[in-house]
Design an enzyme around this catalytic site. Structure first.
Site, PDB file in Angstrom:
ATOM      1  N   LYS A   1       2.930  -6.280 -10.889  1.00  0.00           N
ATOM      2  CA  LYS A   1       3.613  -5.328 -10.016  1.00  0.00           C
ATOM      3  C   LYS A   1       5.103  -5.621  -9.879  1.00  0.00           C
ATOM      4  CE  LYS A   1      -0.362  -3.784  -7.329  1.00  0.00           C
ATOM      5  NZ  LYS A   1      -1.354  -4.326  -8.242  1.00  0.00           N
TER       6      LYS A   1
ATOM      7  N   GLU B   1       7.069  -5.629   0.092  1.00  0.00           N
ATOM      8  CA  GLU B   1       7.905  -4.445   0.060  1.00  0.00           C
ATOM      9  C   GLU B   1       7.798  -3.707   1.390  1.00  0.00           C
ATOM     10  OE1 GLU B   1       6.356  -2.260  -3.223  1.00  0.00           O
ATOM     11  OE2 GLU B   1       4.666  -1.449  -2.101  1.00  0.00           O
TER      12      GLU B   1
ATOM     13  N   ASN C   1      -7.133  -0.082   2.203  1.00  0.00           N
ATOM     14  CA  ASN C   1      -6.396   0.238   0.980  1.00  0.00           C
ATOM     15  C   ASN C   1      -7.297   0.679  -0.168  1.00  0.00           C
ATOM     16  OD1 ASN C   1      -3.730  -0.588   2.040  1.00  0.00           O
ATOM     17  ND2 ASN C   1      -4.640  -2.626   2.044  1.00  0.00           N
TER      18      ASN C   1
ATOM     19  N   GLU D   1       1.201   5.838  -9.644  1.00  0.00           N
ATOM     20  CA  GLU D   1       0.952   6.043  -8.223  1.00  0.00           C
ATOM     21  C   GLU D   1       2.267   6.021  -7.440  1.00  0.00           C
ATOM     22  OE1 GLU D   1      -2.070   3.518  -6.680  1.00  0.00           O
ATOM     23  OE2 GLU D   1      -3.581   4.288  -8.074  1.00  0.00           O
TER      24      GLU D   1
ATOM     25  N   GLU E   1       2.817   1.730  -8.370  1.00  0.00           N
ATOM     26  CA  GLU E   1       2.304   0.969  -9.500  1.00  0.00           C
ATOM     27  C   GLU E   1       1.806   1.941 -10.556  1.00  0.00           C
ATOM     28  OE1 GLU E   1      -1.132  -1.307  -8.431  1.00  0.00           O
ATOM     29  OE2 GLU E   1      -1.973   0.292  -7.214  1.00  0.00           O
TER      30      GLU E   1
ATOM     31  N   ASN F   1      -1.478   2.327 -13.043  1.00  0.00           N
ATOM     32  CA  ASN F   1      -2.803   1.846 -13.427  1.00  0.00           C
ATOM     33  C   ASN F   1      -3.046   2.207 -14.885  1.00  0.00           C
ATOM     34  OD1 ASN F   1      -3.804   0.712 -10.918  1.00  0.00           O
ATOM     35  ND2 ASN F   1      -3.716   2.809 -10.150  1.00  0.00           N
TER      36      ASN F   1
ATOM     37  N   PHE G   1     -17.300  -0.030   8.390  1.00  0.00           N
ATOM     38  CA  PHE G   1     -17.396   0.095   6.942  1.00  0.00           C
ATOM     39  C   PHE G   1     -17.702  -1.232   6.247  1.00  0.00           C
ATOM     40  CE2 PHE G   1     -14.647   3.487   8.476  1.00  0.00           C
ATOM     41  CZ  PHE G   1     -15.239   4.600   7.911  1.00  0.00           C
TER      42      PHE G   1
END
Length: 671
Positions: free
Chosen positions: A116, A200, A235, A275, A288, A290, A348
């Site tokens: 990244k 970031e 995320n 993305e 990023e 993918n 979750f």
């Protein structure tokens, strides 16, 4: 085109790749671990080879084992799917060295975009908008705090080699920056074998929107529009759609152009995704790239009419892309819901076990509706702790977004899953929300809409009527079989009817339900208000009931008979609905209410998993919010914290222990 293809993956994506390969006449070869001996992808492939123990590092992540299988079976190419080795440049290079085609981009592109820090530098040089941040490596948590404060909170702490939501934390202050750095680094090391971290700026009110790109080996690069992936938890994407309800044509064109420029800059080939994070003013920033097929690729396929797996195979075989940018048309709207073995009522947390019942809705394709279910499981199969908890990806397409949402809501109502905790109720609840239907999405959607966690949906008045009516009509079906109904003549036609008191929570509704024969026309009088239905389909033993009102689409409810009534699940609700004779219901107010057990003195394991660390000892006094232990489940570390100030009176577990859900980990006393 290749004659044989090995799929270096498992689950629904392996099944998805096999489907296209078989359509193209390619012999398919699956690999499987001990845990996947009876898996669906093993049954679907033309050939299947065992590659090792259940742990991914000893099977699906073993480059040597997969190449050995390729040589033994004569596989000409390997499709990696997503996850596992899909973005490992060493894997692509090892295949090339063995004369086997990798169905994906060149190893150099994978390496450049997989890191990244490097990818952001390349993106900036290619003229792609990037998020402000610190792209250098970070030595320790003190340096992480210093960098975070120089950027300004909130910040995102991310693993350089990360993906799938692992190795990521948001920090709003110095304490969270310290802990987030440690947790992100630990998760990154265990998931990717690389603990490098960068920081970031965290964009507030952000949307997660990505561009699908395609490139061949002849210099052709195009994009296929965008996907909106803003509804996430930890995320990890949960609901995706194409196109985004937020982008305008100018922003779509600008994002697509930058995505294509980045793909060209790294010499990209195959399918890939760029993305972006997008703010409320439609400013967008590169996150990023993918370098693989994305989980959510079906929504792009449905709005473009393209098969991305087929295009990946053709590019890998040296063919040119069969279309240019001007040929790409986005038609209609598609929604994807990820069905996970996760319990939404427990924040979750992962769930494991056997799928006692797995009945997805029927797939269909018409000019105005598509229902598609990509899955890698079957009824009776096992959801283990070793891999991702995904059960299926349910996808719908329709000419408009609202039609696609309504199709999804109905398909979720018809999806039956029992045996493990799952997020079907949550997905259904989101489809019903006005905010979702209006397209007002951010990556904080779940936290904002369910700040106290998910406790089930609150039905609109109309939906409430549907549940009462279905309970009443099912009650009449049962009563008629037992010979406990009344009969009368209405205009020369026999009417079969009963009177019930139907209980939903604290509300009791007096109902008269009648069926007119012949024709099965129904009348339900709820507290003096008459509702008419043209059909009701359910019999004892059925799990689904279909209720049709006049001039409306039928409603499908999951309906299970209980001693005093029914369990009804509909649009995100899960209700016990007693259906009682009125004289019995009148006695309810005299019934004692059973108090739940007091579990406040215990720390219970919230999910099946392994104890990574215990942070306290017997006799310690802990404060509210203090970490007590860390439990890892399905490759995610979960920090368990004290809910209030207390003393640890007993510790029942140690690091390395494997626990079941609700197993007692610690006991507390007052201070």
């Amino acid at each position: 085109m290749f004659n044989s293809l090995l799929i270096a993956n498992r689950g629904e994506i392996a099944c998805r790749i096999i489907k296209t390969a078989k359509r193209l006449g390619i012999r398919t070869i699956a690999v499987y671990s001990d845990a996947d001996k009876e898996a669906l992808h093993v049954k679907l492939a033309d050939e299947a080879v065992h590659i090792g123990p259940s742990a991914a590092r000893d099977s699906y992540l073993s480059i040597d084992k997969i190449i050995a299988v390729c040589k033994a079976t004569g596989a000409e190419a390997v499709h990696p799917g997503y996850g596992f080795l899909s973005e490992n440049p060493n894997f692509a290079e090892a295949l090339a060295d063995s004369g086997i085609t990798f169905v994906g981009p060149p190893a150099k592109a994978i390496a450049a975009m997989g890191d990244k820090i490097t990818s952001k530098k390349i993106a900036a040089e290619a003229g792609v908008s990037t998020v402000p941040g610190h792209m250098g490596l970070i030595a320790d948590r003190d340096e992480a705090v210093s960098i975070a404060e120089s950027i300004g909170y909130p910040v995102m702490i991310k693993a350089s080699a990360g993906g799938g939501g692992k190795g990521m934390r948001v920090a709003w202050d110095a304490m969270q920056a310290r802990e987030g750095f440690e947790r992100a680094r630990s998760e990154a090391a265990s998931s990717f074998g690389d603990d490098r971290i960068f920081i970031e700026k965290f964009v507030t009110d952000p949307r997660h929107i990505e561009i699908q790109v395609l490139a061949d080996g002849h210099g052709n690069v195009i994009h296929l529009g965008e996907r909106e992936c803003s509804i996430q938890r930890r995320n990890q994407k949960v609901i995706e759609e194409a196109p985004s309800p937020f982008l305008d044509a100018a922003t779509r064109e600008a994002m697509g152009r930058q995505a294509v420029d980045l793909a060209r800059a790294v010499g990209y080939q195959s399918a890939g995704t760029v993305e972006f994070i997008v703010d409320g003013a439609r400013n967008f920033y590169f996150l990023e790239m993918n370098t693989r097929l994305q989980v959510e690729h079906p929504v792009t396929e449905l709005v473009t009419g393209l098969d991305l797996v087929e295009l990946m195979l053709r590019v890998a075989a040296g063919e040119r892309l069969p279309l240019g940018q001007k040929d790409v048309k986005l038609v209609g709207s598609a929604i994807e819901s990820r069905l996970y073995a996760e319990d939404p009522y427990r924040n979750f947390l992962p769930s494991t076990g056997r799928l006692k019942r797995y009945r997805p809705p029927a797939e269909e394709t018409t000019p105005t509706l598509v229902v598609r279910n990509d899955t890698g499981v079957f009824e009776g199969g096992e959801i283990s702790t070793f891999y991702d908890p995904m059960i299926a990806k349910l996808v719908t397409w329709a000419p408009t977004r609202l039609e696609a949402i309504e199709a999804m809501a109905e398909a979720l109502d018809r999806f039956e899953v029992d045996g493990v905790g799952h997020n079907l109720p949550f997905l259904s609840a989101v489809m019903e929300q006005d905010r979702f239907r209006e397209g007002l999405l951010t990556t904080g959607y779940i936290a904002e809409e369910f700040p106290e966690g998910f406790a089930g949906a609150t039905l609109a008045t109309g939906r409430h009527v549907e549940i009462i009516a279905a309970a009443a009509m099912a009650g009449l079906v049962v009563a008629e079989r037992q010979g406990q109904v009344e009969r009368s003549l209405v205009g020369g036609i026999e009417e079969v009817f009963s009177r019930f008191s139907i209980v939903i929570g604290a509300e009791v509704s007096e109902v008269r339900v009648a069926r007119l024969d012949p024709g099965g026309h129904w009348q339900v009088n709820i507290r003096g208000e008459l509702h008419e239905a043209t059909a009701f389909s359910w019999a004892p033993g059925d799990r689904l009931a279909t209720l049709s009102w006049r001039d409306e689409n039928p409603a499908t409810l999951k309906l299970d008979r209980k001693t005093t009534g029914f369990r009804i699940r509909y649009r995100g609700t899960d209700l016990d609905v007693p259906v009682l004779p009125p004289h019995i219901a009148a006695l309810l107010r005299h019934m004692p209410i059973k108090a739940p057990p007091d579990l406040s003195k215990f720390l219970l394991c919230p999910m099946p998993g392994q104890v990574v660390r215990v942070d306290v000892a017997e006799g310690d006094v802990v404060e509210e919010g203090q970490p007590l232990a860390i439990v890892e489940a399905m490759k995610m570390e979960n920090v368990l914290r004290a809910e209030k100030r207390a003393r640890i009176s007993k510790v029942h577990v140690a690091a390395g222990a494997v626990l079941a859900v609700d197993e007692v980990m610690m006991e507390f006393t007052g201070v």
